[in-house]
Design a protein around this motif. Structure first.
Motif, PDB file in Angstrom:
ATOM      1  N   GLU A 474       0.810  -1.214   0.000  1.00  0.00           N
ATOM      2  CA  GLU A 474       0.000   0.000   0.000  1.00  0.00           C
ATOM      3  C   GLU A 474       0.845   1.267   0.000  1.00  0.00           C
ATOM      4  OE1 GLU A 474      -4.204   1.492   1.970  1.00  0.00           O
ATOM      5  OE2 GLU A 474      -3.242  -0.353   2.665  1.00  0.00           O
ATOM      6  N   SER A 475       2.063   1.188   0.499  1.00  0.00           N
ATOM      7  CA  SER A 475       2.925   2.373   0.545  1.00  0.00           C
ATOM      8  C   SER A 475       3.279   2.893  -0.847  1.00  0.00           C
ATOM      9  CB  SER A 475       4.218   2.056   1.309  1.00  0.00           C
ATOM     10  OG  SER A 475       4.947   1.032   0.647  1.00  0.00           O
ATOM     11  N   THR A 476       3.119   2.051  -1.875  1.00  0.00           N
ATOM     12  CA  THR A 476       3.436   2.465  -3.250  1.00  0.00           C
ATOM     13  C   THR A 476       2.251   3.101  -3.961  1.00  0.00           C
ATOM     14  OG1 THR A 476       2.762   0.364  -4.260  1.00  0.00           O
ATOM     15  CG2 THR A 476       5.037   0.525  -3.444  1.00  0.00           C
ATOM     16  N   ASN A 477       1.058   2.995  -3.340  1.00  0.00           N
ATOM     17  CA  ASN A 477      -0.173   3.471  -3.976  1.00  0.00           C
ATOM     18  C   ASN A 477      -0.405   2.764  -5.317  1.00  0.00           C
ATOM     19  OD1 ASN A 477      -2.513   5.040  -3.986  1.00  0.00           O
ATOM     20  ND2 ASN A 477      -1.551   6.740  -5.065  1.00  0.00           N
ATOM     21  N   GLY A 478       0.080   1.518  -5.405  1.00  0.00           N
ATOM     22  CA  GLY A 478      -0.121   0.724  -6.616  1.00  0.00           C
ATOM     23  C   GLY A 478       0.821   1.038  -7.757  1.00  0.00           C
ATOM     24  N   ILE A 479       1.736   1.977  -7.549  1.00  0.00           N
ATOM     25  CA  ILE A 479       2.665   2.368  -8.619  1.00  0.00           C
ATOM     26  C   ILE A 479       3.815   1.370  -8.689  1.00  0.00           C
ATOM     27  CG2 ILE A 479       4.288   4.168  -9.361  1.00  0.00           C
ATOM     28  CD1 ILE A 479       2.320   6.168  -7.967  1.00  0.00           C
ATOM     29  N   GLY A 531       0.748  -3.348 -11.492  1.00  0.00           N
ATOM     30  CA  GLY A 531       1.139  -1.987 -11.159  1.00  0.00           C
ATOM     31  C   GLY A 531       0.664  -0.954 -12.146  1.00  0.00           C
ATOM     32  N   ARG A 532       0.760   0.302 -11.734  1.00  0.00           N
ATOM     33  CA  ARG A 532       0.345   1.405 -12.603  1.00  0.00           C
ATOM     34  C   ARG A 532       1.488   2.400 -12.782  1.00  0.00           C
ATOM     35  NH1 ARG A 532      -3.405   5.765  -9.586  1.00  0.00           N
ATOM     36  NH2 ARG A 532      -2.617   5.638  -7.457  1.00  0.00           N
ATOM     37  N   ALA A 533       1.277   3.336 -13.693  1.00  0.00           N
ATOM     38  CA  ALA A 533       2.303   4.311 -14.052  1.00  0.00           C
ATOM     39  C   ALA A 533       2.472   5.363 -12.959  1.00  0.00           C
ATOM     40  CB  ALA A 533       1.942   4.970 -15.382  1.00  0.00           C
ATOM     41  N   PHE A 534       3.506   6.169 -13.104  1.00  0.00           N
ATOM     42  CA  PHE A 534       3.775   7.284 -12.184  1.00  0.00           C
ATOM     43  C   PHE A 534       2.606   8.255 -12.216  1.00  0.00           C
ATOM     44  CE2 PHE A 534       5.898  11.513 -11.503  1.00  0.00           C
ATOM     45  CZ  PHE A 534       6.207  11.322 -10.161  1.00  0.00           C
ATOM     46  N   GLN A 535       2.196   8.739 -11.033  1.00  0.00           N
ATOM     47  CA  GLN A 535       0.997   9.565 -10.926  1.00  0.00           C
ATOM     48  C   GLN A 535       1.277  11.010 -10.528  1.00  0.00           C
ATOM     49  OE1 GLN A 535      -2.113   8.270 -11.798  1.00  0.00           O
ATOM     50  NE2 GLN A 535      -0.742   6.655 -12.522  1.00  0.00           N
ATOM     51  N   GLY A 536       2.505  11.447 -10.619  1.00  0.00           N
ATOM     52  CA  GLY A 536       2.834  12.826 -10.291  1.00  0.00           C
ATOM     53  C   GLY A 536       3.535  12.947  -8.953  1.00  0.00           C
ATOM     54  N   GLU A 537       4.019  14.124  -8.675  1.00  0.00           N
ATOM     55  CA  GLU A 537       4.852  14.353  -7.496  1.00  0.00           C
ATOM     56  C   GLU A 537       4.061  14.465  -6.195  1.00  0.00           C
ATOM     57  OE1 GLU A 537       8.385  16.984  -8.338  1.00  0.00           O
ATOM     58  OE2 GLU A 537       7.126  17.508 -10.074  1.00  0.00           O
ATOM     59  N   ASP A 538       2.727  14.452  -6.285  1.00  0.00           N
ATOM     60  CA  ASP A 538       1.919  14.572  -5.074  1.00  0.00           C
ATOM     61  C   ASP A 538       1.878  13.273  -4.268  1.00  0.00           C
ATOM     62  OD1 ASP A 538       1.359  17.162  -5.734  1.00  0.00           O
ATOM     63  OD2 ASP A 538      -0.538  16.687  -6.747  1.00  0.00           O
TER      64      ASP A 538
END
Length: 659
Positions: A474-479, A531-538
């Motif tokens: 969960e710490s990766t937010n799926g990325i 997994g999913r792609a990078f979602q931004g710096e937030d």
């Protein structure tokens, strides 16, 4: 996520693009041929000017033309195109830097490429001194004598559309009457004659399973082969209970029962923790209980699994010690979705998993070393130069799998017989010239290692992909942090821009919903595309990167990778790629495979149109194949006319002409 039907419909309604193929036409350049023809035959004479660039060299070009012309009857047309492209690549590199390859090495390369391409003529001549059979090795505890090359069934089928969708699926009759089916039978017969008798398919590969079974049954009925002459493997996705899994298996068994039994059955794409739980469930309601029943009746000989998972999930499956074999990704350039994920041994990727499987005497099968292992049939210039000219990237990947990693067999997704060229040559080296194979392998490994350190830096080269949690945490937010960093690595170090962009597009199509709970998203995520792609710096990666040696550098590389690879940005121009040293090397693809190019933006709409119209519209590679025929005819003429014999004849004719 939208269902397959909704995606297909949406894609179709959004417009159907013309399936124009790869467009791999040879460049048109003025050649020695055109100059000589103009001098001796006059300017008005029509002469084919298409031809490889190296023929413009009065020295080495003519020598190469002589060697190729002498062997033209042994070289299939598609192989001739591949030879020409590779020689053009090295000739071009020599023009830029004369030290890259000597004239003698270019001539030797020509002879090696001809030897690789002429395996079929040697196969037909049983008395030939250098006739060759693919070596076989013991496939772990199965005791099967396994050829070190496997005929994979993911690129040769007529369509990707499953064969059990009402109104959409092509009829059995139409599929087995297709050009793809004729090609499949040709490939199977070539493979059998070469001792390459392991055929691998899956329920998920569209019409592949149906076509392999039909072709093998026909060959048995004709008396060409017997059931014991080949090893058949198929795979089915696991399900959460026996009842659901039985539906999946029944669709497969409707076809496969004609072969009497399955030599190697695999649970397919066991990648997520839930997949592992389902497969390892020993209860009477689990998937395994049904497969064990089939095995007890002699309908399945050996049970294994295939995976696109993380190092942790794969190690869990292997350590269960319930399987006879494993289909796994572990390539020189990375371990696909396991790259950048913990391996439970302090490293990352699948090397530790392969080692553990071999310790447990499992059969070990390398999935897709030439495609998922780096798109090596279209290598970057950096990769081509670092590995060659002693080896092609495909030969290097093959030898690395066998010699370095200890794989028993590697899967090759053949679309046509000429796709055997490079891997057959690697197998020849493996068996007949071990010293040279090891020498080439060691040199290529050193070159690639130095390239990586030079372009990534020593510390990142050694530590960059360590201590990163998988996308299932969960710490990766799926990325898919590790996977994205791996793609950044292979692009930055080796110029694999096309490969990295293709793979990143899969991460962008995961279908993640930020309004949905993390675990619910994970449960819906496709097992083969973790997994999913990078979602931004937030996104807060503090917890995820707490054990990495440089968390800030990771975040910068994630952002940069997204900018490089996202489909929202334009593909880099050839000039921009050259500036970054991400140039393309050459392509060994002569025409788009029968089921189509899945990376095309109009693939789904073309697939639907193909099946709705019975193959008359949508995905169709006939124009590609017709274009290849024209290229081959042009090349043959170019080589003959550029050879010493042809030019001497022109000289004689000119001398005997009246002034």
């Amino acid at each position: 996520r939208p269902s397959l039907m909704r995606r297909l419909s949406s894609s179709l309604l959004g417009g159907v693009g013309e399936n124009s193929g790869e467009g791999d036409e040879l460049e048109k350049r003025p050649s020695l041929l055109s100059k000589v023809s103009s001098r001796f035959l006059g300017d008005d004479t029509t002469v084919q000017e298409d031809g490889p660039n190296f023929l413009s060299s009065d020295g080495v070009g003519r020598e190469i033309a002589d060697i190729i012309t002498e062997n033209l009857d042994k070289i299939p047309g598609e192989s001739l195109i591949k030879i020409s492209r590779q020689l053009d690549f090295w000739f071009s590199e020599k023009k830029e830097d004369d030290t890259v390859i000597t004239k003698e090495e270019l001539i030797e390369l020509t002879r090696r490429l001809i030897h690789a391409a002429s395996w079929r003529s040697r196969m037909m001549d049983e008395a030939a001194e250098n006739s060759f059979l693919v070596p076989k090795v013991r496939f772990g505890r199965t005791e099967i004598q396994m050829p070190i090359i496997t005929c994979g069934g993911m690129r040769i089928q007529e369509t990707w559309m499953p064969d059990n969708i009402p109104l959409l699926s092509l009829s059995h009759k139409r599929v087995v009457a297709s050009d793809s089916h004729k090609t499949l039978k040709d490939v199977i017969q070539c493979c059998i004659k070469l001792g390459l008798n392991h055929f691998e398919t899956a329920r998920m590969y569209g019409s592949s399973e149906l076509q392999f079974v039909d072709a093998l049954v026909n060959l048995m009925e004709e008396g060409t082969i017997k059931r014991e002459d080949f090893i058949f493997q198929t795979k089915c996705l696991p399900a959460k209970n026996r009842k659901e899994f039985e539906k999946i298996l029944n669709y497969s068994w409707e076809h496969v029962s004609k072969l009497e039994y399955i030599d190697l059955f695999a649970f397919h794409v066991v990648s997520k923790d839930s997949d592992v739980d389902w497969v390892l469930d020993d209860s009477s309601d689990g998937c395994m209980s049904l497969i064990k029943e089939y095995q007890s009746k002699g309908l399945i000989k050996h049970i294994g699994f295939s995976t696109h998972g993380t190092g942790e999930t794969i190690m869990r499956m292997i350590n269960s010690n319930k399987f006879d074999y494993v289909n796994i990704h572990c390539h020189y350039f990375g371990s696909y979705h396991a790259a950048g994920t913990p391996d439970t041994k302090g490293g990352h990727g699948n090397e530790a998993c392969v080692k553990r499987a071999l310790e447990l005497d499992m059969g070990v099968f390398n999935i897709s070393p030439f495609d998922k292992g780096g798109k090596l049939y279209k290598p970057s210039k950096l990769v081509g130069k670092a590995i060659g000219p002693g080896l092609t990237p495909i030969s290097f990947a093959s030898l690395y799998s066998w010699k370095t990693m200890g794989f028993h067999t590697i899967s090759v997704g053949f679309a046509k017989a000429s796709d055997l060229d490079e891997v057959i040559e690697a197998a020849f080296l493996y068996q007949h010239d071990t010293a040279k194979a090891c020498e080439y392998l060691a040199q290529a490994n050193t070159n690639l290692q130095n390239l990586s350190i030079q372009r990534l830096g020593q510390e990142w080269h050694e530590k960059g992909l360590l201590n990163i949690p998988s996308c299932y945490k969960e710490s990766t937010n799926g990325i898919a942090i590790g996977h994205i960093l791996w793609l950044h690595n292979v692009c930055a170090a080796f110029g694999m821009y096309d490969f990295a962009r293709d793979r990143y597009a899969n991460l962008e199509s995961t279908g993640w919903n930020d309004k949905t709970a993390f675990q619910e998203n994970i449960d819906k995520m496709a097992s083969g595309n973790s997994g999913r792609a990078f979602q931004g710096e937030d996104v807060d990666f503090t917890e995820a990167l707490k054990d990495h040696y440089d968390a800030e550098l990771v975040k910068r590389k994630l952002k940069e990778a997204h900018e490089w690879f996202t489909k929202k940005n334009e593909i880099l121009s050839p000039e921009e790629r050259k500036e970054k040293e991400w140039d393309e090397g050459y392509s060994l693809s002569t025409w788009v495979e029968f089921p189509g190019d899945t990376s095309r933006t109009d693939f789904l709409s073309s697939l639907l149109l193909q099946n709705l119209t019975g193959g008359y519209l949508g995905i169709n590679n006939k124009s590609d194949r017709n274009e290849v025929s024209k290229q081959v005819s042009s090349l043959r003429s170019s080589f003959r006319r550029s050879s010493t014999a042809s030019l001497s004849q022109l000289d004689d004719d000119s001398s005997s002409s009246p002034a």
